[in-house]
Write an enzyme that holds these catalytic residues in place. Structure first.
Site, PDB file in Angstrom:
ATOM      1  N   GLY A 178       0.832  -1.207   0.000  1.00  0.00           N
ATOM      2  CA  GLY A 178       0.000   0.000   0.000  1.00  0.00           C
ATOM      3  C   GLY A 178       0.862   1.251   0.000  1.00  0.00           C
ATOM      4  O   GLY A 178       1.981   1.269  -0.511  1.00  0.00           O
ATOM      5  N   GLY A 179       0.314   2.298   0.638  1.00  0.00           N
ATOM      6  CA  GLY A 179       1.027   3.583   0.665  1.00  0.00           C
ATOM      7  C   GLY A 179       2.380   3.478   1.330  1.00  0.00           C
ATOM      8  O   GLY A 179       3.247   4.341   1.126  1.00  0.00           O
TER       9      GLY A 179
ATOM     10  N   GLY B 291      20.743  14.055 -31.472  1.00  0.00           N
ATOM     11  CA  GLY B 291      20.378  14.531 -30.128  1.00  0.00           C
ATOM     12  C   GLY B 291      20.926  13.611 -29.059  1.00  0.00           C
ATOM     13  O   GLY B 291      21.244  14.049 -27.937  1.00  0.00           O
TER      14      GLY B 291
HETATM   15  C1  HXC Z   1      -1.916  -4.435  12.631  1.00  0.00           C
HETATM   16  C2  HXC Z   1      -0.993  -6.295  11.693  1.00  0.00           C
HETATM   17  C3  HXC Z   1      -0.926  -5.660  10.447  1.00  0.00           C
HETATM   18  C4  HXC Z   1      -1.388  -4.326  10.358  1.00  0.00           C
HETATM   19  C5  HXC Z   1      -0.126  -7.640  10.240  1.00  0.00           C
HETATM   20  N1  HXC Z   1      -0.508  -7.519  11.518  1.00  0.00           N
HETATM   21  N2  HXC Z   1      -0.388  -6.514   9.549  1.00  0.00           N
HETATM   22  N3  HXC Z   1      -1.485  -5.686  12.778  1.00  0.00           N
HETATM   23  N4  HXC Z   1      -1.875  -3.745  11.476  1.00  0.00           N
HETATM   24  N5  HXC Z   1      -1.336  -3.639   9.222  1.00  0.00           N
HETATM   25  C6  HXC Z   1      -0.384  -8.504  12.565  1.00  0.00           C
HETATM   26  C7  HXC Z   1      -1.333  -9.673  12.411  1.00  0.00           C
HETATM   27  O1  HXC Z   1      -2.564  -9.367  12.998  1.00  0.00           O
HETATM   28  C8  HXC Z   1      -0.588 -10.738  13.185  1.00  0.00           C
HETATM   29  O2  HXC Z   1      -0.766 -10.500  14.579  1.00  0.00           O
HETATM   30  C9  HXC Z   1       0.871 -10.439  12.881  1.00  0.00           C
HETATM   31  O3  HXC Z   1       0.908  -9.091  12.474  1.00  0.00           O
HETATM   32  C10 HXC Z   1       1.425 -11.292  11.767  1.00  0.00           C
HETATM   33  O4  HXC Z   1       0.526 -11.219  10.656  1.00  0.00           O
HETATM   34  P1  HXC Z   1       0.061 -12.507   9.849  1.00  0.00           P
HETATM   35  O5  HXC Z   1      -1.055 -12.083   9.008  1.00  0.00           O
HETATM   36  O6  HXC Z   1      -0.176 -13.640  10.804  1.00  0.00           O
HETATM   37  O7  HXC Z   1       1.373 -12.824   9.008  1.00  0.00           O
HETATM   38  P2  HXC Z   1       1.479 -13.382   7.535  1.00  0.00           P
HETATM   39  O8  HXC Z   1       0.554 -14.538   7.330  1.00  0.00           O
HETATM   40  O9  HXC Z   1       2.934 -13.599   7.309  1.00  0.00           O
HETATM   41  O10 HXC Z   1       0.948 -12.219   6.592  1.00  0.00           O
HETATM   42  C11 HXC Z   1       1.651 -10.994   6.519  1.00  0.00           C
HETATM   43  C12 HXC Z   1       0.814  -9.932   5.774  1.00  0.00           C
HETATM   44  C13 HXC Z   1      -0.600  -9.861   6.360  1.00  0.00           C
HETATM   45  C14 HXC Z   1       0.760 -10.317   4.269  1.00  0.00           C
HETATM   46  C15 HXC Z   1       1.583  -8.623   5.873  1.00  0.00           C
HETATM   47  O11 HXC Z   1      -0.484  -9.722   7.780  1.00  0.00           O
HETATM   48  C16 HXC Z   1      -1.373  -8.705   5.848  1.00  0.00           C
HETATM   49  O12 HXC Z   1      -1.919  -8.777   4.742  1.00  0.00           O
HETATM   50  N6  HXC Z   1      -1.454  -7.643   6.667  1.00  0.00           N
HETATM   51  C17 HXC Z   1      -2.210  -6.463   6.305  1.00  0.00           C
HETATM   52  C18 HXC Z   1      -1.531  -5.710   5.205  1.00  0.00           C
HETATM   53  C19 HXC Z   1      -2.232  -4.445   4.886  1.00  0.00           C
HETATM   54  O13 HXC Z   1      -3.242  -4.430   4.193  1.00  0.00           O
HETATM   55  N7  HXC Z   1      -1.751  -3.371   5.489  1.00  0.00           N
HETATM   56  C20 HXC Z   1      -2.210  -2.080   5.257  1.00  0.00           C
HETATM   57  C21 HXC Z   1      -1.542  -1.613   3.994  1.00  0.00           C
HETATM   58  S1  HXC Z   1      -2.031  -0.026   3.587  1.00  0.00           S
HETATM   59  P3  HXC Z   1      -0.715 -11.650  15.685  1.00  0.00           P
HETATM   60  O14 HXC Z   1      -1.114 -10.947  16.930  1.00  0.00           O
HETATM   61  O15 HXC Z   1      -1.649 -12.689  15.247  1.00  0.00           O
HETATM   62  O16 HXC Z   1       0.699 -12.126  15.695  1.00  0.00           O
HETATM   63  C22 HXC Z   1      -0.989   0.901   4.387  1.00  0.00           C
HETATM   64  C23 HXC Z   1      -1.339   2.305   4.213  1.00  0.00           C
HETATM   65  C24 HXC Z   1      -0.190   3.183   4.413  1.00  0.00           C
HETATM   66  O17 HXC Z   1      -0.087   0.509   4.992  1.00  0.00           O
HETATM   67  C25 HXC Z   1      -0.616   4.524   3.957  1.00  0.00           C
HETATM   68  C26 HXC Z   1       0.496   5.469   3.892  1.00  0.00           C
HETATM   69  C27 HXC Z   1       0.075   6.722   3.204  1.00  0.00           C
END
Ligand code: HXC
Length: 517
Positions: free
Chosen positions: A172-173, A407
């Site tokens: 994402g961002g 160029g």
């Molecule tokens: C809070 C998060 C998290 C998040 C992961 N965790 N991402 N907690 N906020 N964004 C936590 C999970 O709940 C989990 O907690 C632990 O981290 C490990 O995650 P898993 O999912 O078990 O690991 P894995 O299977 O390896 O998958 C990794 C992952 C997936 C692909 C990154 O976690 C995922 O898709 N996360 C969300 C990604 C996402 O959409 N993020 C937002 C992006 S947008 P526990 O307690 O169970 O250990 C963004 C905007 C930024 O970032 C904007 C800037 C302008």
């Protein structure tokens, strides 16, 4: 008064919790997968025992959605400074075992504080990214944190070198912090970088795509051009970052780490004379030229897999650090296209910021012809190269090896674009275009009227080539400093670099130029 045993115990217990990160199970799980912990990555990056941690006791500030009951050691990011080759470097390392390395407000503050420190003390800034992105439970505070980091990435840009190392997810961002830094290194297997993943793309557009196709190191290195280096594994990624730092100064007011040899050598390298083939249309590999010109053949190539028709990277010539930009005749005949222009313009600008002299090796038949290039904006992109070279005030030394047409000749740092010294090999051809193209325009009617048009065109092209397919016409107009044998090039470049190192050039004051983006 001695510190009480209780105080010592409290500190030790707190340190234990910090070192335990997301827990023994999660750390063991990573080890099983062959991944280093966030802390191990920093230990492997810095010289042993030199790491000074900032904010180890920081805790998550979020209270919603169960966060109040959770302990997030270091708030999921380890920050601090350590030494690389005896020089201090600032670095953070996101800890995926702690809340998935997600970025909350404290996590962001720690990174921002380190950025501020790097800017004010003038030291390189390294980010090891391994994170699930914005901490979902912290909502807008997490978004604000990213904004504050982006803002400082821009403040730091042009002041200290910034390198991002991606060793896990970056989604994402969140990708925009690495994208705002100077260089991105990605590990081959565990890192991903994307704005919208395959599920989002499917839902929004119906298109099916794999993560490898859009977010892998291979995709970004060869297709999107978003990254600069692919690492075999984590250790290799850290090694690339250290190597990169060995060519750059700590900040924009320092010189790069030149290590001039005590004496200048003008020894000739006879093998160089055989590199350019007799047939002017036959390709040769410019990497072989570079390997012979630079110390120990040691060349750190940047974006090796992207726009291979141009080669960019750093090396030393008799100890002087140089940025090299070279046409690659073995790919697309060394023509300049959209990607080659983007790649080299950005590299030129990096060298200029950090006082790295530029050596340009030219064998360019022109800009790549084609509808995709014209419609894709080769005018705008090619202009970036012209802009970057003309704006650069570092020493600029050009060697015309063979073709230097139209160029594209100007875009490869000709004298008129501000080259301080221009050397040409006897094989150099400096012309508006190739002989065949030139006579097809100049003598269109004569060729059509001739009894044997093809023969006539060939004769006229040979005449044109005789005049321009040599460096002497350009040299007679003083566009060239000297015509040298390829075998002399390394020695002459070494001398030229020493002569130009003290160059100072001032330009009219302005906020900034308006490079075509
Ligand atoms: C809070 C998060 C998290 C998040 C992961 N965790 N991402 N907690 N906020 N964004 C936590 C999970 O709940 C989990 O907690 C632990 O981290 C490990 O995650 P898993 O999912 O078990 O690991 P894995 O299977 O390896 O998958 C990794 C992952 C997936 C692909 C990154 O976690 C995922 O898709 N996360 C969300 C990604 C996402 O959409 N993020 C937002 C992006 S947008 P526990 O307690 O169970 O250990 C963004 C905007 C930024 O970032 C904007 C800037 C302008």
């Amino acid at each position: 008064m001695p510190i009480s045993a209780q105080l010592v115990k409290t500190l030790e217990e707190k340190r234990k919790v910090i070192l335990n990160a997301g827990g023994a199970d999660k750390l063991a799980d990573r080890k099983k997968k062959g991944l280093m912990s966030a802390r191990e990555r920093l230990e492997a990056f810095f010289e042993p025992g030199t790491f000074m941690e900032f904010g180890a006791h920081a805790q998550n500030q979020g209270r919603e959605f169960g966060l109040a009951d959770k302990q997030f050691p270091c708030d999921g990011v380890i920050t601090g400074i350590g030494y690389v080759d005896g020089r201090p470097v600032a670095a953070y390392s996101q800890d995926f075992t702690v809340g998935g390395g997600s970025l909350g407000s404290m996590h962001a503050k720690k990174i921002c504080d380190l950025q501020d420190y790097a800017i004010k003390t003038g030291m390189p800034f390294i980010g090891i990214n391994d994170s699930g992105g914005a901490r979902i439970q912290e909502g807008d505070a997490a978004l604000a944190g990213y904004g504050q980091i982006f803002f400082r990435n821009v403040l730091a840009s042009g002041v200290v070198p910034q390198i991002s190392i991606l060793m896990g997810p970056c989604a994402g961002g969140a990708v925009y912090s690495p994208a705002l830094t100077d260089f991105i290194i990605m590990t081959k297997s565990n890192a991903q970088m994307f704005i919208c993943g395959p599920e989002v793309i499917k839902a929004a557009t119906g298109q099916t795509v794999t993560m490898d196709e859009i977010g892998s190191a291979a995709a970004h290195a060869s297709v999107s051009g978003n990254i600069h280096f692919v690492a075999e594994d984590e250790k290799h990624a850290l090694q690339i970052a250290r190597k990169l730092l060995s060519f750059v100064p700590a900040n924009n007011v320092q010189d790069p780490p030149h290590r001039p040899t005590p004496t200048l050598s003008l020894d000739i390298d006879p093998g160089m004379n055989d590199i350019v083939p007799e047939d002017p249309k036959a390709p040769f590999d410019v990497l072989k030229v570079i390997a012979r010109l630079v110390d120990g053949g040691d060349f750190l190539e940047v974006q090796r897999d992207f726009a291979k028709n141009i080669v960019v990277g750093w090396a030393r010539i008799q100890g002087i650090v140089v940025g090299i930009i070279a046409n690659q005749p073995a790919v697309k005949a060394g023509t300049l296209d959209i990607d080659a222009s983007d790649k080299s313009a950005r590299f030129i600008r990096f060298c200029n910021i950090f006082n790295i002299p530029i050596v340009t090796l030219v064998d360019v038949p022109g800009f790549l012809p084609g509808i995709a290039q014209e419609r894709g904006g080769i005018i705008r992109h090619g202009a970036k190269m012209l802009f970057a070279y003309a704006a650069a005030t570092v020493p600029k030394i050009t060697v015309i090896m063979r073709k230097a047409y139209g160029g594209a000749y100007l875009a490869m740092c000709s004298a008129d674009l501000g080259a301080d010294l221009v050397f040409a090999w006897p094989t150099a051809e400096i012309a508006v275009m190739g002989g065949e193209g030139a006579v097809s325009i100049l003598f269109k009617r004569e060729i059509a009227a001739a009894s044997e048009p093809k023969k006539k065109a060939k004769e006229l092209a040979a005449e044109y080539r005789e005049k321009f397919a040599a460096p002497y016409e350009a040299a007679s107009k003083a566009f060239i400093t000297d015509i040298i044998m390829p075998s002399q090039t390394r020695g002459i470049l070494a001398m030229a670099l020493r002569n130009t190192l003290a160059k100072r050039e001032s330009r009219p004051p302005k906020k900034h130029g308006n490079i075509p983006l």
